[in-house]
Design a protein around this motif. Structure first.
Motif, mmCIF file in Angstrom:
data_model
loop_
_atom_site.group_PDB
_atom_site.id
_atom_site.type_symbol
_atom_site.label_atom_id
_atom_site.label_comp_id
_atom_site.label_asym_id
_atom_site.label_seq_id
_atom_site.Cartn_x
_atom_site.Cartn_y
_atom_site.Cartn_z
ATOM 1 N N LEU A 183 30.214 -56.465 71.449
ATOM 2 C CA LEU A 183 30.703 -57.481 72.383
ATOM 3 C C LEU A 183 31.185 -58.740 71.677
ATOM 4 N N ALA A 184 30.530 -59.125 70.605
ATOM 5 C CA ALA A 184 30.901 -60.356 69.904
ATOM 6 C C ALA A 184 32.327 -60.295 69.363
ATOM 7 N N GLN A 185 32.869 -59.096 69.131
ATOM 8 C CA GLN A 185 34.221 -58.953 68.594
ATOM 9 C C GLN A 185 35.260 -58.613 69.671
ATOM 10 N N LEU A 186 34.865 -58.620 70.930
ATOM 11 C CA LEU A 186 35.767 -58.230 72.011
ATOM 12 C C LEU A 186 36.224 -59.447 72.818
ATOM 13 N N PRO A 187 37.425 -59.402 73.387
ATOM 14 C CA PRO A 187 37.908 -60.533 74.205
ATOM 15 C C PRO A 187 36.978 -60.872 75.357
ATOM 16 N N CYS A 188 36.312 -59.851 75.943
ATOM 17 C CA CYS A 188 35.483 -60.130 77.111
ATOM 18 C C CYS A 188 34.176 -60.827 76.763
ATOM 19 N N VAL A 189 33.957 -61.124 75.484
ATOM 20 C CA VAL A 189 32.780 -61.928 75.146
ATOM 21 C C VAL A 189 32.864 -63.292 75.836
ATOM 22 N N SER A 190 34.088 -63.711 76.180
ATOM 23 C CA SER A 190 34.257 -64.992 76.863
ATOM 24 C C SER A 190 33.531 -65.012 78.199
ATOM 25 N N LYS A 191 33.398 -63.841 78.840
ATOM 26 C CA LYS A 191 32.700 -63.773 80.123
ATOM 27 C C LYS A 191 31.214 -64.053 79.964
ATOM 28 N N VAL A 192 30.653 -63.585 78.864
ATOM 29 C CA VAL A 192 29.234 -63.841 78.615
ATOM 30 C C VAL A 192 29.028 -65.281 78.153
ATOM 31 N N LEU A 193 29.932 -65.764 77.306
ATOM 32 C CA LEU A 193 29.823 -67.154 76.853
ATOM 33 C C LEU A 193 29.935 -68.128 78.025
ATOM 34 N N ALA A 194 30.711 -67.746 79.032
ATOM 35 C CA ALA A 194 30.856 -68.611 80.200
ATOM 36 C C ALA A 194 29.511 -68.829 80.887
ATOM 37 N N PHE A 195 28.651 -67.827 80.831
ATOM 38 C CA PHE A 195 27.319 -67.978 81.433
ATOM 39 C C PHE A 195 26.524 -69.059 80.710
ATOM 40 N N THR B 112 15.160 -57.607 87.491
ATOM 41 C CA THR B 112 15.414 -59.052 87.514
ATOM 42 C C THR B 112 16.455 -59.479 88.541
ATOM 43 N N GLY B 113 17.347 -58.531 88.921
ATOM 44 C CA GLY B 113 18.412 -58.892 89.847
ATOM 45 C C GLY B 113 19.577 -59.622 89.214
ATOM 46 N N GLY B 114 19.664 -59.628 87.892
ATOM 47 C CA GLY B 114 20.735 -60.337 87.209
ATOM 48 C C GLY B 114 22.083 -59.659 87.375
ATOM 49 N N ALA B 115 23.150 -60.358 86.979
ATOM 50 C CA ALA B 115 24.499 -59.789 86.971
ATOM 51 C C ALA B 115 24.642 -58.889 85.742
ATOM 52 N N LEU B 116 25.403 -57.812 85.869
ATOM 53 C CA LEU B 116 25.552 -56.852 84.770
ATOM 54 C C LEU B 116 27.016 -56.648 84.419
ATOM 55 N N LEU B 117 27.356 -56.977 83.185
ATOM 56 C CA LEU B 117 28.679 -56.707 82.635
ATOM 57 C C LEU B 117 28.565 -55.453 81.772
ATOM 58 N N THR B 118 29.326 -54.411 82.123
ATOM 59 C CA THR B 118 29.271 -53.145 81.397
ATOM 60 C C THR B 118 30.439 -53.054 80.429
ATOM 61 N N ARG C 29 27.722 -71.495 79.007
ATOM 62 C CA ARG C 29 28.383 -72.800 79.101
ATOM 63 C C ARG C 29 28.336 -73.386 80.510
ATOM 64 N N SER C 30 28.422 -72.517 81.514
ATOM 65 C CA SER C 30 28.542 -73.036 82.883
ATOM 66 C C SER C 30 27.566 -72.426 83.872
ATOM 67 N N GLY C 31 26.877 -71.361 83.464
ATOM 68 C CA GLY C 31 25.974 -70.685 84.387
ATOM 69 C C GLY C 31 26.659 -69.671 85.267
ATOM 70 N N ASN C 32 27.990 -69.486 85.089
ATOM 71 C CA ASN C 32 28.726 -68.497 85.881
ATOM 72 C C ASN C 32 28.440 -67.073 85.366
ATOM 73 N N THR C 33 28.101 -66.176 86.262
ATOM 74 C CA THR C 33 27.793 -64.797 85.881
ATOM 75 C C THR C 33 28.953 -63.860 86.228
ATOM 76 N N THR C 34 28.964 -62.703 85.582
ATOM 77 C CA THR C 34 30.042 -61.725 85.783
ATOM 78 C C THR C 34 29.462 -60.333 85.920
#
Length: 201
Positions: free
Chosen positions: A174-186, A159-165, A188-193
């Protein structure tokens, strides 16, 4: 493993057979030393110490159209997985696939056997995946065994998508980790990480 299946041993309430060996092989990396000590002890004719319990899935609850909303709707999950399952859904097909996995991997090949798709009536053609132009966020756990990391790598390649490892071996942590905010940002704003984030160790 085969010898214990043929001649299981028991210590108190614990039965040491092939399933017992597989349960130790499926423990988290943090517990591998304890598992190895117990396996060697039994191999040499001794008795194991307190075994670390392998990770297991919570018992599935029945779901229906009018079931209360929860994090996972089993009916929806089964439909998504079974509609596109290209393997046979008869008991003979599923049992044959289990035996093939055991032959290929005697240690863990028989650890999971589910009949969720047994006699599933619908088989939709698999979705043809192509690279798109819109943002796409993928995430994967580096060392987990429920959804192996190589699957998300293959998805990214297709797919060519962005991958957060996520650097752990815990399915759905992931739902219990602080970095879930990076996925939620996608969402909310379409920003990928891309990159990594600390996991649940």
């Amino acid at each position: 493993m085969t010898n214990l299946d043929r001649r299981p041993r028991a210590v108190g309430d614990e039965v040491m057979n092939g399933d017992w060996v597989a349960s130790l092989l499926a423990t988290r990396p943090i517990d591998w030393v304890t598992s190895a000590i117990n396996l060697v002890s039994v191999l040499e004719g001794g008795t194991p110490g307190p075994a670390t319990k392998a990770r297991g899935s919570a018992k599935r609850r029945p779901f229906a159209y009018d079931a209360p909303r929860r994090g996972l709707n089993g009916l929806q999950y089964d439909a998504m997985m079974c509609n596109t399952d290209t393997s046979g859904t008869s008991f003979a097909d599923m049992w044959g696939a289990l035996q093939a996995r055991l032959t290929a991997d005697p240690g863990l090949g028989g650890l999971y056997f589910t009949a969720w798709c047994a006699d599933w009536p619908l088989h939709a053609p698999p979705t043809h995946v192509v690279r798109g132009h819109s943002p796409l966020q993928l995430s994967g756990h580096k060392d987990e065994d429920v959804t192996p990391y190589r699957w998300v790598q293959e998805a990214q390649k297709a797919t060519g998508g962005a991958l957060l490892t996520v650097q752990d071996d815990v399915h759905a942590s992931l739902a219990q980790l602080p970095c879930v905010s990076k996925v939620l940002a996608f969402f909310r704003s379409g920003n990928t990480t891309n990159g990594t984030c600390p996991g649940d160790r």
